[in-house]
Scaffold this motif. Sequence first.
Motif, PDB file in Angstrom:
ATOM      1  N   UNK A   1      55.212  68.800   7.245  1.00  0.00           N
ATOM      2  CA  UNK A   1      55.418  69.705   6.108  1.00  0.00           C
ATOM      3  C   UNK A   1      55.466  71.157   6.580  1.00  0.00           C
ATOM      4  N   UNK A   2      56.626  71.783   6.463  1.00  0.00           N
ATOM      5  CA  UNK A   2      56.752  73.178   6.877  1.00  0.00           C
ATOM      6  C   UNK A   2      55.912  74.058   5.960  1.00  0.00           C
ATOM      7  N   UNK A   3      54.992  74.861   6.512  1.00  0.00           N
ATOM      8  CA  UNK A   3      54.118  75.671   5.664  1.00  0.00           C
ATOM      9  C   UNK A   3      54.895  76.718   4.864  1.00  0.00           C
TER      10      UNK A   3
ATOM     11  N   UNK B   1      48.767  79.542  13.213  1.00  0.00           N
ATOM     12  CA  UNK B   1      47.940  80.706  13.567  1.00  0.00           C
ATOM     13  C   UNK B   1      48.600  82.005  13.097  1.00  0.00           C
ATOM     14  N   UNK B   2      49.933  82.083  13.242  1.00  0.00           N
ATOM     15  CA  UNK B   2      50.641  83.271  12.764  1.00  0.00           C
ATOM     16  C   UNK B   2      50.448  83.433  11.260  1.00  0.00           C
ATOM     17  N   UNK B   3      50.595  82.334  10.512  1.00  0.00           N
ATOM     18  CA  UNK B   3      50.482  82.428   9.072  1.00  0.00           C
ATOM     19  C   UNK B   3      49.065  82.737   8.618  1.00  0.00           C
ATOM     20  N   UNK B   4      48.084  82.388   9.455  1.00  0.00           N
ATOM     21  CA  UNK B   4      46.688  82.689   9.102  1.00  0.00           C
ATOM     22  C   UNK B   4      46.320  84.137   9.411  1.00  0.00           C
TER      23      UNK B   4
ATOM     24  N   UNK C   1      50.810  89.493  12.145  1.00  0.00           N
ATOM     25  CA  UNK C   1      50.248  88.759  13.275  1.00  0.00           C
ATOM     26  C   UNK C   1      50.784  89.307  14.596  1.00  0.00           C
ATOM     27  N   UNK C   2      50.038  89.031  15.657  1.00  0.00           N
ATOM     28  CA  UNK C   2      50.495  89.251  17.023  1.00  0.00           C
ATOM     29  C   UNK C   2      50.742  87.884  17.642  1.00  0.00           C
ATOM     30  N   UNK C   3      51.943  87.676  18.154  1.00  0.00           N
ATOM     31  CA  UNK C   3      52.341  86.368  18.677  1.00  0.00           C
ATOM     32  C   UNK C   3      52.694  86.507  20.155  1.00  0.00           C
TER      33      UNK C   3
END
Length: 445
Positions: free
Chosen positions: A12-14, A438-441, A22-24
């Motif tokens: 399921x794509x968030x 993690x990016x979305x959080x 975010x920093x990626x």
Amino acid sequence: MTETPALHALWPAPLADGTVHATVTVPGSKSVTNRALVLAALAAEPGWVRRPLRSRDSQLMADALRALGVGIEETASSSSGDGSGGEAWRIIPAGLHGPATVDVGNAGTVMRFLPPVATLASGDIRFDGDPRSYERPLGQVISALRTLGARIDDDGRGALPLTVQGGGALEGGVVEIDASNSSQFVSALLLSGPRFNQGVEVRHTGTALPSMPHIRMTVEMLRAAGAQVDTPEAGGEPNVWRVAPSALLGRDMVVEPDLSNAQPFLAAALITGGTVTVPDWPRRTTQPGDELRRIFTEMGGSCELTDAGLVFSGSGKIHGIDVDLSEVGELTPGIAAVAALADSPSTLRGVAHLRLHETDRLAALTAEINGLGGEVTETADGLHIRPRPLHGGVFRTYDDHRMATAGAVIGLAVEGVQIENVATTAKTLPDFPKMWARMLSGAGA
């Protein structure tokens, strides 16, 4: 050889519930890693490849070189989770030898860069791979190597599987090749060219070359390893590259972040009106992914190169674009995904060669975006995308890593998108689902 399962679990794509901030940290470049491995394996002395990408494609390349006798010592992984781990690989060249079998998977760099290397080995080297690899263009490399003196058994297919009957050396010389379908045909011959007795002169005879930045990357890396290369950009003949015979030097190579793999994360900032920072973005690079700064800015974002890296921000609006992607075709799936969410139509041009990539990317993008309610039309050399309200559904990947990340991008704005076989992202972007979460959080990736 590696087989692809017929059925895969759906991911399921968030859905983004707000702006992304975010920093990626993006893993190392596959293109740089695999070129560095080949050049180090052909060098006259040991070398280092630092911060390599650890992914399916790079592991296939490393395993293939080991099968030919090259020593590759890997340091222990760190716990960074970004696929690079701060690792360093020590490459110890050796006399290349067979018999050996090389599994190319579905990696274009492995299936095209290593047959020229295999001509320098003693003994038979068999190449095989995933079923899709049998369909990908390889005939131009095979015929070119035969012109240069190689013996190759492919049962007349001009494709995998095949066996290179290595003689320990290759005469080399002048060869004509039509590289209209892939710039990798040129890079494949140039990378091994210094080790051919006469070097190599590659003359492209077809229409416009796609993905020219990748040829420039090959040339720069060859020169860094001590090779003498004449190019059209340096005042040479158009569409002609010459590599003189010479020993290659063992180098200490630090791999840049894979800028094309930064695309879905930058797209997240564009779509949500947020900000994503990508550390270590180079100020000068031959990577095609650097064009994302220009393209995504035209589509509504803004960016700045700072000491912290590339800081990219969305404006909350996404604009359509008319763009020639012939030099940066690998960016097409992600751009198409963003364009499907824009406020005006887009035309993506110059990418007919994408029909011959990991899958037919133009047909795949058309089918999957339209399957979610979109309106995408294939053209002779690209796509025309007219934004429409999208709905949830299954987004198939066709075992193509860039299709998987394109589906995830759409899923940020469309509820109920399910990605089939998201694990295919391991080809170049290890642990993508965790990085995405993690990016979305807001914790970064």
